[in-house]
Design an enzyme around this catalytic site. Structure first.
Site: not given
Length: 488
Positions: A118, A152-153, A173
């Site tokens: 993450d 998250w792009g 998300d």
């Protein structure tokens, strides 16, 4: 011309088709435990999911304590994992499954066989450097660990992620409602040219069976994720999953589209008024078509065999991938699609060529520049220009046998469009949502010109200029260098 070369795939031999598995976060959040993961693994082993291809059982955040041990190792929360994560991994392995784990590229997390890495609390350190460091650390173990990037792009990860991880999140998300799923779909669908075997675009875990998602909406999500060659990571309560949701998750016909070995992400053929048509070429020459109705009312959605890249047959076979029913058509592909619903067909017969397309920069020969979307805008009607070639996504075009030219602008896929169906010299050439109309169809000619199918005029640089920012327009064909282009 050769297709545009993006960063090479990671090359660890994993995820040659999109990975499939389970992750606990969407259904349970921080309420993960050893017993939960074991019961989920057992459910997957017995309910048909493992046989359908779901092989990873992934533990998300909140599995560890906040402090490492004296040797610098992560410590499982003893209340949640009293036997430690190794015993949990051993249990999954005993069933023939694999265990995945979650970690973070920052200083703390957000609340085996597979690592979801993450992006929380990253202190502004370059994402590419952080994720590359973990790639190298995983490689040094010598173990086959699938590496899932979860930033998250951000940082245009699709432009560099192929050489770093086996998949990369292209979006924020997801949430367990139709609006959230729809937003994620729109963010990911335009990035097809960046995906392939070993390096997939990841629009986040499935919300099938969760929240306010109806059965129709869940079926749409599963269909669209398969059409986009996305990882299929279930995120619902599998020990208690309903028969209806389970039947969606193990639909072998839809899964075969997702995991087709050709490894092509489907692209938007047309999109008008919330009625979308996607096409995905398959290894045996078939094409998968998804007719998706974003609107709140039943709608008829149609396309043609030619538009999806199929030619050369008097009849084509359509297999409905949800019902299994077969039919034939001479060319029209159409269905009445319920609100928020999706109909999927596998189209066989004839020859294929339009689905794969040719991708690269469109070079203006006279100017020595590239066809460019100004500032990566997503505003429909914006006129395209020439600009110094820089390899950006807003200069990367795909031309299909259906004659459409598409570009990924921002996170949306749009089509090269002759404004307002005009057919006169000087008509501006710009961007518009793909709709399959003839003013969005272009022919690449052997003399280097690009002509509009509707207008029969040439794509040219206004005034024959060579300066950055010069606009593109329709022109009477004259063979000049300002009307000649190369793709690739």
């Amino acid at each position: 011309m050769l297709a545009f070369a993006f960063s090479a795939a990671l090359g660890n031999g994993l995820a040659l088709t999109p990975q499939m598995g389970f992750n606990d976060w969407n259904a349970y959040g921080c309420n993960v435990s050893e017993s939960l993961i074991k019961s989920t693994a057992q459910a997957m082993h017995t309910n048909g999911m493992q046989a359908a291809g779901y092989s990873y059982v992934n533990i998300d955040d909140c599995w560890m304590t906040h402090n490492r041990d004296s040797g610098g190792r992560l410590v499982p929360d003893p209340a949640k994992f009293p036997d430690g994560t190794k015993r949990t991994a051993d249990y999954a392995h005993s069933l023939g499954l694999k265990l995945g784990i979650y970690e973070d590229a920052g200083t703390a997390t957000c609340a085996g066989d597979y690592l979801k890495y993450d992006n929380c609390n990253n202190n502004g350190v370059s994402a590419q450097s952080r994720y590359t460091a973990m790639r190298d650390a995983l490689a040094a173990t010598g173990l086959p660990i699938l590496y899932s990037l979860c930033n998250w792009g951000q940082d245009n990860v699709w432009t560099w992620g192929a050489g770093v991880g086996n998949s990369r999140r292209t979006t924020g998300d997801i949430s367990a409602n139709f609006a959230g799923m729809l937003s994620i779909f729109h963010s990911n669908v335009g990035l097809a040219s960046y995906a392939g075997p070993g390096h997939w675009n990841d629009p986040d875990m499935l919300e099938v069976g969760n929240g306010s998602m109806t059965a129709t909406e869940s079926r749409s999500e599963f269909s669209l994720w398969a059409e986009m060659a996305a990882p299929l990571i279930a995120g619902t309560n599998l020990p208690s999953v309903s028969a209806e949701i389970l039947s969606m998750l193990i639909n072998s016909r839809v899964i075969a589209v997702d995991r087709d070995p050709l490894g092509k992400q489907g692209t938007m053929v047309s999109s008008s008024g919330g009625r979308d048509v996607l096409a995905k070429p398959l290894a045996n020459g078939d094409v998968s078509v998804a007719l998706f109705n974003e609107t709140g009312s039943t709608a008829t959605i149609s396309t043609t065999a030619a538009a999806i890249g199929k030619t050369g047959a008097s009849a084509y076979t359509l297999t409905d991938l949800w019902s299994g029913a077969s039919s034939t058509t001479s060319g029209t592909i159409s269905a009445s699609v319920p609100a928020h619903g999706t109909v999927m067909y596998r189209v066989a017969g004839g020859t294929s060529g339009g689905g794969t397309g040719v991708t690269g920069a469109v070079h203006a020969v006279g100017a020595g520049a590239c066809l460019d979307v100004p500032n990566s805008t997503t505003t429909a009607g914006t006129q395209v220009e020439i600009w110094s070639c820089n390899g950006g996504a807003n200069q990367t075009w795909t031309h299909f046998a259906s004659h459409q030219f598409t570009v990924c602008s921002g996170s949306s896929q749009m089509c090269l469009d002759a404004y307002n169906n005009r057919t006169t010299p000087g008509t501006k050439v710009g961007l518009w949502s793909c709709n399959g109309q003839s003013n969005q169809q272009w022919t690449l000619n052997t003399n280097g010109t690009i002509t509009g199918v509707q207008s029969r005029l040439c794509l040219g640089v206004a005034g024959g200029a060579i300066a950055d920012g010069t606009l593109a327009e329709l022109q009477t064909c004259n063979g000049g260098s300002s009307q000649r282009w190369t793709l690739g």
